[in-house]
Scaffold this active site. Structure first.
Site, PDB file in Angstrom:
ATOM      1  N   LYS A   1       0.805  -1.221   0.000  1.00 25.08           N
ATOM      2  CA  LYS A   1       0.000   0.000   0.000  1.00 25.08           C
ATOM      3  C   LYS A   1       0.843   1.280   0.000  1.00 25.08           C
ATOM      4  CE  LYS A   1      -4.137  -1.900   0.123  1.00 25.08           C
ATOM      5  NZ  LYS A   1      -5.109  -1.720  -0.987  1.00 25.08           N
TER       6      LYS A   1
ATOM      7  N   GLU B   1     -10.030   5.418   2.858  1.00 23.00           N
ATOM      8  CA  GLU B   1     -10.832   4.327   3.397  1.00 23.00           C
ATOM      9  C   GLU B   1      -9.896   3.166   3.684  1.00 23.00           C
ATOM     10  OE1 GLU B   1      -9.533   2.599  -0.032  1.00 23.00           O
ATOM     11  OE2 GLU B   1     -10.355   4.629   0.072  1.00 23.00           O
TER      12      GLU B   1
ATOM     13  N   SER C   1       1.576  -9.790  -0.747  1.00 27.26           N
ATOM     14  CA  SER C   1       1.236  -8.367  -0.695  1.00 27.26           C
ATOM     15  C   SER C   1       1.372  -7.736   0.684  1.00 27.26           C
ATOM     16  CB  SER C   1      -0.191  -8.151  -1.204  1.00 27.26           C
ATOM     17  OG  SER C   1      -1.117  -8.921  -0.458  1.00 27.26           O
TER      18      SER C   1
END
Length: 398
Positions: free
Chosen positions: A96, A118, A384
């Site tokens: 991210k 969010e 991830s």
């Protein structure tokens, strides 16, 4: 749209990947999206922006991340060699940060001093709070009450970083509803606020923009595969919720030969409310400003979802994934809660790597496929995120 606005392969100037994408949003947001697209296009042509982002990726986020041959896993499974693209080693613990560094730089360039975001699993919220702290920006993160309860550690991390975490009590109180509230905030605070959306979802230019910031994963993977194996992999596997880590690793490989496999949340069953398999079990519709596959009932109402992993607990998917599915350029499948939990335990015990439960869905698929492949073949799994955030969930699940 003007000639100067950015386009990428597969995305036209109106933001469509084939039949998917677009801008299905209230009129007040159109000017903000036009401003954002123009600023992004200009930034991508500005060498000083690219150089600063590259420097932050290296010196702050810790890129490039390793491509690790999971030797014990490979030996235990038999068949194809399994490599892990270690996005879990990025600063904040997931992919991210690739996106939030890019978007926070863009926000500062636009003169926006407030970021909103969010989050479901909390990883995007943490990465956004981190980037905001670095850039000296105010940050507010919308998070469903269900996700706040199962991701308490990440909530504390966001607050420690100076972000305000705003509980969302409406709807299913998960990621979908957090996105709804973030859009409501943005439409009433356009002048000084940038919505740092966390995945390749939403109206154009968000899917294009997030794709660009995350494609560093795939570009690195190509170079690393050529260095280690002398060729591209036979298969790439990544989990898919909104779909940013998967588009990030897939995009440089599209049409280049490797089989691209996206793994959705199979949850606890195939009935509505038991899974988050938008591409596998959904239909085409509009959600959060874009045409894509989503989970809906016979009346077109969005249905509730379920996944043991908060980051995959979402009823839609990025429009480019819908295009890749329709065009046959990628394949999509599901992995159940129990399979993902088993895969997280397996990787922890064989490699000493605790994956996020989202990433464990991709690991689980690789565990099925590797034994069916030859030992002259190899798979790359996008790991991830790391699994610290999921310790309590794994403890409760037994």
């Amino acid at each position: 749209m003007s000639e100067e606005q950015a386009t990428v392969p597969g995305c036209d100037r109106n933001g469509y990947f084939g039949d998917f994408g677009g801008q299905f949003i209230p009129e007040p947001l159109m000017s903000a999206l036009f401003e954002l697209e123009r600023a992004f296009s200009q930034a991508m042509k500005d060498s000083s922006f690219s150089e600063r982002l590259d420097r932050l990726r290296r010196e702050y986020a810790g890129r490039p991340t390793p491509l690790y041959l999971a030797g014990n896993m490979t030996e235990g499974l038999g068949g194809a060699r399994v490599y892990l693209k270690r996005e879990d080693l990025c600063h904040t613990g997931s992919h991210k940060i690739n996106n939030t560094l890019g978007q926070s730089l863009l926000a500062a360039r636009m003169g926006k001093r407030r970021l909103i975001a969010e989050t479901g699993a909390g990883q995007h919220g943490v990465a956004c709070a981190t980037a905001a702290a670095l850039m000296g920006l105010e940050c507010a993160v919308y998070m469903g009450e269900v996700d706040i309860a199962r991701q308490e550690t990440n909530v504390f991390r966001m607050e420690l970083l100076g972000a305000r975490v705003i509980p969302v009590e409406s709807g299913s109180r998960t990621l979908k509803d957090a996105i709804n509230e973030a859009f409501r905030d943005w439409v009433t605070n356009l002048k000084g606020t940038h919505y740092c959306i966390g995945s390749v979802v939403g109206p154009h230019p968000f899917p294009m923009m997030v794709r660009e910031f995350q494609s560093v994963i795939g570009r690195e993977t190509i170079k690393q595969c050529l260095d280690k194996e002398g060729r591209l992999p036979d298969m790439l596997v990544a989990c898919v919720g909104g779909g940013s880590n998967s588009i990030g690793i897939f995009s440089p490989f599209i049409g280049a030969g490797p089989l691209l496999v996206g793994v959705e949340a199979g949850g606890s069953g195939r009935c509505p409310g038991q899974h988050g398999s938008s591409l596998t079990l959904g239909e085409v519709g509009v959600l959060h400003g874009a045409m894509s596959y989503l989970l809906q009932d016979e009346y077109g109402q969005v249905t509730e979802t379920h996944s043991v992993s908060a980051g995959l607990d979402y009823p839609g998917v990025g429009p480019e994934h819908s295009y890749l599915k329709e065009s046959g350029l990628a394949t999509y499948t599901t992995v159940s809660d129990s399979e993902a939990l088993d895969a997280a335990r397996f990787l922890s015990r064989t490699e000493g790597i605790l994956p996020a439960l989202e990433s464990a869905h991709a690991v689980a698929y690789a565990m099925k496929e590797a034994p069916r492949m030859g030992n002259d073949e190899f798979i790359v799994v996008c790991l991830s995120g790391r699994g610290d955030k999921d310790i309590d969930t794994m403890r409760k699940e037994g």
